[in-house]
Scaffold this motif. Structure first.
Motif, short mmCIF file in Angstrom:
data_model
loop_
_atom_site.label_atom_id
_atom_site.label_comp_id
_atom_site.label_asym_id
_atom_site.label_seq_id
_atom_site.Cartn_x
_atom_site.Cartn_y
_atom_site.Cartn_z
N GLU A 1 46.69 -1.00 11.62
CA GLU A 1 45.37 -0.74 11.05
C GLU A 1 45.21 -1.43 9.70
O GLU A 1 44.14 -1.98 9.40
CB GLU A 1 45.16 0.77 10.90
CG GLU A 1 45.00 1.52 12.21
CD GLU A 1 46.31 1.69 12.98
OE1 GLU A 1 47.40 1.49 12.36
OE2 GLU A 1 46.25 2.01 14.18
N ALA B 1 42.62 -4.42 8.85
CA ALA B 1 41.66 -4.31 7.75
C ALA B 1 41.76 -5.52 6.83
O ALA B 1 40.74 -6.05 6.37
CB ALA B 1 41.90 -3.02 6.97
N ARG C 1 36.98 -2.60 7.76
CA ARG C 1 38.09 -2.34 8.67
C ARG C 1 37.68 -2.79 10.05
O ARG C 1 36.51 -3.10 10.29
CB ARG C 1 38.44 -0.84 8.69
CG ARG C 1 37.30 0.05 9.20
CD ARG C 1 37.74 1.49 9.41
NE ARG C 1 36.64 2.36 9.78
CZ ARG C 1 36.13 2.49 11.01
NH1 ARG C 1 36.65 1.79 12.02
NH2 ARG C 1 35.13 3.31 11.25
#
Length: 262
Positions: A206, A210, A224
């Motif tokens: 993640e 991002a 993101r």
């Protein structure tokens, strides 16, 4: 608002993983009967296992729907659907000067012609029944043509032309046609693309996603990558009875990447 697809037959192309799988799962959770599509029986079986109890209302078709013959086989097996989600698609960064004719043709066949053929085949039945939904999964790259994969952007813009034109062609029939435009989305394909950076930095997927968004899509407002479920939510809504006044639209789920008021 309660969205209910009980009794509806839904086809989601390219639905054994990524956005397509999330869309198929969302329809099943809303009561629909769903036809999954992947290139192989193995991919269908794996998707069914991931669906768990929901798989009871799912069926499958294994075949490459960029191929006209595979489309004919699908239509013979499933001649009518109420909702068609043209999700099948490919992407691959490649410089314009290194992209041969064959690759342009491949992207056109997969990303555009699969949806054209299936829409042409299924829309008449929807018109006869007085209700139907056709959705093309396009991309923010249809509006922001990426310089590193112009052939991909071209194919996604073509989808917008088809969806808008078909919506006008089906005016007053009870059949709506729309396009949904995801931005950077954390699908399996994107995760695989980012995997070397995850391994190099030790950061979470993640976080790396991002960072990628903020570097390569700096206009993103959410800053993101979207989750596949967030894209699926828009697809489910625009396919519902509640979205009956929405047609001919290009609906962005891009996190604000496209810097436009409309």
């Amino acid at each position: 608002m309660k969205i209910d697809f009980t009794g509806r037959q839904v086809l989601v192309t390219g639905s054994t993983n990524g956005i397509g799988f999330a869309v198929a799962k969302g329809f099943l959770e809303a009561g629909a009967n769903v036809i999954l599509n992947g290139r192989s029986a193995t991919s269908i079986d794996n998707a069914m296992q991931r669906l768990g109890a929901l798989a009871g209302k799912a069926r499958g078709f294994a075949g490459d729907l960029s191929d006209e013959g595979a489309c004919a086989q699908l239509l013979a097996q499933y001649p009518d659907v109420d909702v068609l989600i043209n999700n099948l698609g490919i992407f691959n960064p490649q410089d314009f000067f290194d992209t041969p004719d064959s690759e342009w043709q491949r992207f056109f066949d997969v990303n555009v012609m699969s949806g054209v053929r299936l829409s042409r085949a299924y829309a008449p039945g929807m018109v006869t029944r007085g209700w139907g939904r056709i959705v093309f999964i396009s991309s923010e790259s249809a509006l922001n043509i990426p310089s590193d994969m112009i052939h991909y952007g071209f194919s996604k813009t073509a989808q917008l032309a088809v969806s808008r034109g078909l919506a006008k062609r089906l005016a007053g029939t009870g059949v709506t046609v729309n396009a949904v435009l995801p931005g950077p989305t954390l699908s399996e394909g994107v995760a695989e693309m980012l995997r070397p950076e995850v391994e190099r930095t030790g950061e979470s997927l993640e976080k790396v996603a991002a960072d990628f968004v903020n570097t390569h899509r700096s206009t993103s407002i959410i800053q993101r990558a979207a989750r596949v479920e967030e894209v699926a939510n828009m697809v489910i809504y625009v396919s519902s009875e509640q979205a009956s006044a929405t047609t001919g639209a290009a609906l962005r789920v891009d996190g604000g990447v496209v810097d436009s008021l409309v």
